[in-house]
Scaffold this motif. Sequence first.
Motif, PDB file in Angstrom:
ATOM      1  N   GLN A 141       0.990  -1.566   0.501  1.00 60.07           N
ATOM      2  CA  GLN A 141      -0.056  -0.161   0.492  1.00 60.07           C
ATOM      3  C   GLN A 141       0.645   0.868   0.467  1.00 60.07           C
ATOM      4  N   GLN A 144       2.153   1.848  -3.463  1.00 54.71           N
ATOM      5  CA  GLN A 144       0.984   1.909  -4.460  1.00 54.71           C
ATOM      6  C   GLN A 144       0.089   3.860  -4.070  1.00 54.71           C
ATOM      7  N   GLU A 150      -1.512   8.444   3.147  1.00 55.97           N
ATOM      8  CA  GLU A 150      -1.436   7.683   2.629  1.00 55.97           C
ATOM      9  C   GLU A 150       0.005   6.482   2.816  1.00 55.97           C
ATOM     10  N   ASN A 154       0.665   4.391   6.160  1.00 57.80           N
ATOM     11  CA  ASN A 154       1.020   2.196   5.278  1.00 57.80           C
ATOM     12  C   ASN A 154       2.783   2.559   5.817  1.00 57.80           C
TER      13      ASN A 154
END
Length: 347
Positions: A141, A144, A150, A154
Amino acid sequence: MDAMKAVELLIEKIKRDYVQDIAFVVMMGSRIYQDTHPKSDVDMFFVAKTKRGENLAQVFIIDGIGFDFWCIPWERLERMAEYEENKTSIIAEGQLVYVGSEEDRKKFEQLRKKALNTSDHWGFVCKARKQFQMVYGPYFQLIQAKNLHEARMNAFGVLYPLTWSIALLNRDMVRRGRAKLKGELLKMPLLPENFSALYDVVFQTRDIRTLQDAYTQLVANMDKLIASQEEMLRPPVPFHQKLAGLYEEMINFYNKIEHYCQTGEYSGALFAAVELTNEFDEAFCGTEVSSKELPDIVEVFDEQHIDSFLEAVQRHHRKLLEILHKKGVPIREFADYQELENFLNTL
């Protein structure tokens, strides 16, 4: 405010109304390390003997300070003592503030003794590898991630299992965490290469790519460190002992590959080749023989040149039989059903 007053009140309540319901109470967190600030919370856990005792669990706030009095099932404490959960320190270093009976005290001390027993070096390496596998979900993750939120979330998803894996590899435990975590880990002898600098990137950068690259390297370095410990500490297993009976199962994979190639179901052939390779990689691991001695039947797979692939599989089969014969691994093979019947009659 004297936060310990709440502890006294809770223990008084147990002694007055819950003597038959609570086995023991343990204080944990910053207060047992004498490292508090004016708003430091108070963390305690207890083990209940009855359903009624479980109801004493409370969380509350006084003067802006959080108090957590939580009930832990005995079975979960046992998992912590076995280093199956990252809370072992609350057993190993927690402070008993109430004990229901001498029997309860002995039971807790036995659990603490188990938590402090780190003699199984290889077992801890295996636990470290198992925990490290939890890195890959959040790592994917992270790679990505489309925004900094994000990426950071992660990256921390990577840090939690990775840092616990470091502690396990060192046969140690995480005690404080958060701001104290890096300092704890730096005191441990086994660390992935360039750990300090790579760890810090999540706190220092706002560039997603820089964070992704740093944590890619951190994950790779940790994998390398665990692998080095596995190679050094894996208990040796005699090849003939570990491989006994395996060929009789694996011959079916050779047959499947041949069948899939004949029917044009080439995807099935590659599946079987991968499974066969995994089986022998695992079987040879820790023995005096390397699976690298077998031809690579995964890389050579090519739907456009399936005959070449089949030839490689046949070489793999012949080489395996050669190794098994050389190492004295018996193969149980019967010429016909009569021979099988004769064998069964000897059992």
